[in-house]
Design an enzyme around this catalytic site. Sequence first.
Site, PDB file in Angstrom:
ATOM      1  N   PRO A  84      -0.561   8.565  -1.941  1.00  0.00           N
ATOM      2  CA  PRO A  84       0.182   9.677  -2.884  1.00  0.00           C
ATOM      3  C   PRO A  84       1.009  10.692  -2.294  1.00  0.00           C
ATOM      4  O   PRO A  84       0.723  11.311  -1.378  1.00  0.00           O
ATOM      5  CB  PRO A  84      -1.451  10.559  -3.607  1.00  0.00           C
ATOM      6  N   TYR A 110     -12.021  -4.828   9.948  1.00  0.00           N
ATOM      7  CA  TYR A 110     -11.235  -4.411  11.604  1.00  0.00           C
ATOM      8  C   TYR A 110     -11.233  -5.784  12.827  1.00  0.00           C
ATOM      9  O   TYR A 110     -12.222  -6.018  13.117  1.00  0.00           O
ATOM     10  CB  TYR A 110     -12.180  -3.482  11.818  1.00  0.00           C
ATOM     11  N   GLU A 163       0.931  -1.108  -0.052  1.00  0.00           N
ATOM     12  CA  GLU A 163       0.188  -0.380   0.109  1.00  0.00           C
ATOM     13  C   GLU A 163       0.825   1.512   0.306  1.00  0.00           C
ATOM     14  O   GLU A 163       2.227   1.135   0.665  1.00  0.00           O
ATOM     15  CB  GLU A 163      -0.941  -0.091   1.199  1.00  0.00           C
ATOM     16  N   ASN A 207      18.439   7.176 -21.921  1.00  0.00           N
ATOM     17  CA  ASN A 207      18.487   5.988 -21.075  1.00  0.00           C
ATOM     18  C   ASN A 207      18.320   6.591 -19.934  1.00  0.00           C
ATOM     19  O   ASN A 207      19.281   6.362 -19.131  1.00  0.00           O
ATOM     20  CB  ASN A 207      19.495   5.140 -21.824  1.00  0.00           C
ATOM     21  N   ALA A 232      21.712  -1.913 -19.501  1.00  0.00           N
ATOM     22  CA  ALA A 232      21.291  -3.013 -19.048  1.00  0.00           C
ATOM     23  C   ALA A 232      22.700  -4.020 -19.454  1.00  0.00           C
ATOM     24  O   ALA A 232      23.223  -4.893 -19.740  1.00  0.00           O
ATOM     25  CB  ALA A 232      19.968  -3.276 -20.283  1.00  0.00           C
ATOM     26  N   ARG A 261     -15.550   3.969   4.105  1.00  0.00           N
ATOM     27  CA  ARG A 261     -16.611   5.190   4.461  1.00  0.00           C
ATOM     28  C   ARG A 261     -15.125   6.971   3.800  1.00  0.00           C
ATOM     29  O   ARG A 261     -16.398   7.158   3.745  1.00  0.00           O
ATOM     30  CB  ARG A 261     -16.516   5.192   5.249  1.00  0.00           C
TER      31      ARG A 261
END
Lengths: 646, 646
Positions: A68, A199, A65, A458, A463, A159
């Site tokens: 923002p 919960y 999780e 790049n 790579a 909610r």
Amino acid sequence: MVNETQHPCSASSSSRSDGGSSSGSESSKDNSRCSTPVLDADRHERLREKMRRRQDAGDKWFSLEFFPPRTANAAVNLISRFDRMGAGGPLFIDVTWHPAGDPGSDKETSSMIIANTAVNYCGLETILHMTCCNQTKDDITGHLQKAKRLGLKNIMALRGDPAGEEWEEEVDGFNYAVDLVKHIRNEFDDYFDICVAGYPKGHPEAESYEADLRHLKEKVFAGADFIITQLFFRPETFLKFMKDCQAIGITCPIIPGIFPIQGYHSLRQLVKLSKLEVPQEIKDVIEPIKDNDAAIRNYGVELAVSMCRELLDSGMVHGLHFYTLNREVATTEVLKRLGIWKEDPRRPLPWAVSAHPKRRVEDVRPIFWASRPKSYIYRTQEWDDFPNGRWGNSSSPAFGELKDYYLFYLKSKSPREELLKMWGEELTGEESVFEVFTCYITGEPNRYGYKVTCMPWNDDPLATETNLLKDQLEKVNRRGILTINSQPNINGKPSTDPIVGWGPSGGYVFQKAYLEFFTSSEIVTALLKVLKKYELRVNYHIVNVKGQNITNAPELQPNAVTWGIFPGREIIQPTVVDPVSFLSWKDEAFALWIEQWAKLYEEESPSRMIIQYIHDNYYLVNLVDNDFPLENCLWQVVEDTFELLN
Amino acid sequence: MVNETQHPCSASSSSRSDGGSSSGSESSKDNSRCSTPVLDADRHERLREKMRRRQDAGDKWFSLEFFPPRTANAAVNLISRFDRMGAGGPLFIDVTWHPAGDPGSDKETSSMIIANTAVNYCGLETILHMTCCNQTKDDITGHLQKAKRLGLKNIMALRGDPAGEEWEEEVDGFNYAVDLVKHIRNEFDDYFDICVAGYPKGHPEAESYEADLRHLKEKVFAGADFIITQLFFRPETFLKFMKDCQAIGITCPIIPGIFPIQGYHSLRQLVKLSKLEVPQEIKDVIEPIKDNDAAIRNYGVELAVSMCRELLDSGMVHGLHFYTLNREVATTEVLKRLGIWKEDPRRPLPWAVSAHPKRRVEDVRPIFWASRPKSYIYRTQEWDDFPNGRWGNSSSPAFGELKDYYLFYLKSKSPREELLKMWGEELTGEESVFEVFTCYITGEPNRYGYKVTCMPWNDDPLATETNLLKDQLEKVNRRGILTINSQPNINGKPSTDPIVGWGPSGGYVFQKAYLEFFTSSEIVTALLKVLKKYELRVNYHIVNVKGQNITNAPELQPNAVTWGIFPGREIIQPTVVDPVSFLSWKDEAFALWIEQWAKLYEEESPSRMIIQYIHDNYYLVNLVDNDFPLENCLWQVVEDTFELLN
């Protein structure tokens, strides 16, 4: 004896003909085939199906999780974190809804846009949180429509915290998460997978633990597909909760939310927000070391690992959800110690796939954007269809314009000061540019002692695969063949090869050697003479910023340069050199000289004029050696060119 | 310096950007790409373009004229002749319009259906003749519409011979070929390439040679694309005619009609019909040997070769049109001696392509019909789209029913008596069937001394490629693995390989080993046990006549078993094992036991019951070894199966 089929798809054709007549052609009319070749089942499943499949396979998983970010720079960092933590194989990530941050807007930092970036640009299965209290139905529907349009398929229905102190239920409004669940199912049918919160200690505002369980059941029966729980401190808390849920008939997956303690203050803040109580045994450990961040984190990791082990060992838990607080170290540490961080070097395709549903069938891209996959996704986001099976089949619309290339996910991850250190505070001529390219290839520090870890084309170090070509690349860059993309030829390596492999195991991968570079018109003149000798073997496209274009591509067809042969499947050819796309790419490739490099310097400064000169006068060249079973001839082509010039 | 493009397709993108601004993204909007990958330019050109290209390349060509057969058996023979003479590389064939034979009907022997067969089933560029006198506009339009529907693209527009002695022009009717040319252009625009007839000596009914030339010019100016001439006996006749045509402004190609004299009577008849006069020097040679057919044919060949040489040497002639009279020997002999019979073993794709315009993009087919390409074309003739690039992409409609499998082009070329000699006048058990299969593989005579040169599933002797597997095939057929289709694995042979090569030169072709056979349920039971050991390596489909079906194909996807990598192109994968098509194929494969083999015998006869038993109880099995770079393991699979049974 053999009256059975082994695959779901075959069911209809076989079962129908079971009772058929002896040589009926009935089954020949049956057209219930799987119409799209599936390279990677994962790309075609919804989240709840993936969850089910992993559970059935006894495969433990985790999810992450994030919230923002507050600034555009933080967003760039968070997206890098998505890429790094995505490498560990989370089943999904989720992005919280931040009501104060204009969460449904087009801002670079909004919940919506961050989730959009995770799905589309980082290829991560993503759940967008959404809260409903204090919002109108129209607002909510608008958010959901936008999420759907952006390719988001999963919603965590919450909610949210009421704005005022004295919150009252609105008639016909969204008062509880269950209202949002119902609304989503009403308005969007089965489109979204819906997650709800559980919960383990009961919601702090619930009348009782039992009442809260009943609310949870309501949410599930209203259409939620699975549950993620609030954090908790003791495994038995969760296990009891899970049994209680089952006892009242909740049968969907319940995923424990894990919070590795990462610091004294963040713990205190979280506890305050969630109205949880920290058990005494934890307080006893933490209080004495509250000023020692490292010690607390170590303890937090220990605690989380031991709790997760207990949960997994219970046999009731198949996946773990981590509250990362947007931090990497503690969660990654826990996951690694649990052995469920699975850095799978295996790739379904040689490039990073997007998780947007309309890109599910996409399995071909031009090689030019190999190091800029996010830019490619951005510039093709308006396409309705994506090339599948073969590039030539797609009557693809034009590439998006570059006017928005300043958007954060197309920006360099490094700040201006760092770029100047890498690419030179002051350039003295084209040679100083050659030097930058060479240092990027070799990994050696530049003349100011700084390593060049990125280039305008790049944003990451070289790579592993390109490393195979390092010596030759160094040689040619020193002499003004400024390479920006290359791959070695591969004549049938196992698809499990750690460096060049991709796709399902048991297959073989192939490549044609490829080299793409900027170079001066003098070198191009000599190169063209040399290429006459290689006419049938080497395909080339040579273009300058004005679009003057020379090529020997037959009928301007795309040339497949990466392909794989797998058991029981059609050929996959994921990378092509497409002459038409090359002209769109050249605009981007040339613009990067100016936008990323020249603009580091003052206008009219000599350094800026050097880059501008290169931009105006150099050519962008790509070469393909079609004879993949033989030794790569492109180095010889370049060698011959230098010889001709001498 | 490099302000040029080398290919027509690139013209628009380069020329447009020539004058463009410095870093305009204008060219990135240019979408004028060639949208379909072109493996074989030939398939995409109209006849007049092919003619032009061959002429520009200085490439001499020939074409062949046939008339429709009188009987269905003659039709089967004529189609075999198309296949054999098609191998010499004619630019086109043409089929005459036979008013007495109901030429526009659906009869197996009609001009329309013969031309249809040549285009669709033999893959030959074909011109259908059409005459117009004594016909209504509606009739003509109907014929043309039907021709278009069948995929015919070229019409030879002729007046035809008026029915009555006293022919009078009809007002508004079709009185001359020019009326037909105009009508075609009016009603069908530029769809058809139109050919008209030229008369080097003038049309016998024309007022004069000059008047006839003017009529010819009218036909050309009305829209004809090229001219084929009536036969003539002296090269100077044609060369003068050609110069006269050019002098009055006829610039389209004029192709001389060559008639190799093949016998005294056929010459007399032709001369009478065409109202030509045989030159005295030819009469002088022929009259004394008129009863010696061989001598006349030899002379005819000599004469034709020398005339053709003179025409070609003139530099004015690029193609030669042969009046074959449906015979093979003389024309083939002339062509070989001229060096323009070009038996090109190179194939654009591993299977015979159809020349129907809607099949132009077709480049993938299931392997099952490898030996029955005409049946495949027939059963897919109603499809609107054909697989292109990948089989899985095509949402192909069902295969056509088998109810018409008796149609002449699906029949065996051999008559019943021959088939009985090959496959046994009387069968004594399953072993006698094994023996027939084994003799077909080895090429050895059967116990009655007859060679088995065809099987119900293979109307031709063993393919060269299959010969590579001969020893192993013989071994397994003796023991009741009755093979009907197989290919060796190929790991990157040059596309020019005379046996397994196909496609443009400079490429590499690959194959997965394939084996398809009928076998008893006892062997299938053992085989399934053995296949467990090979689970990841070998894909199998096993089905009986009732449709009971066992497979391990992942998600029932098609498996590409033939593919090619070519310079500057995407991968071509022309042959797949498609699980869904296999169920349609099995109906056909099982039906052939009964229709072609069992029905040779009396009802209730022991021989018929043996075949019926096999039909009812055997399984059809196909195996693919996915590990194409390793040694083919399918023989080991079969070996293991036999071992398990012992």
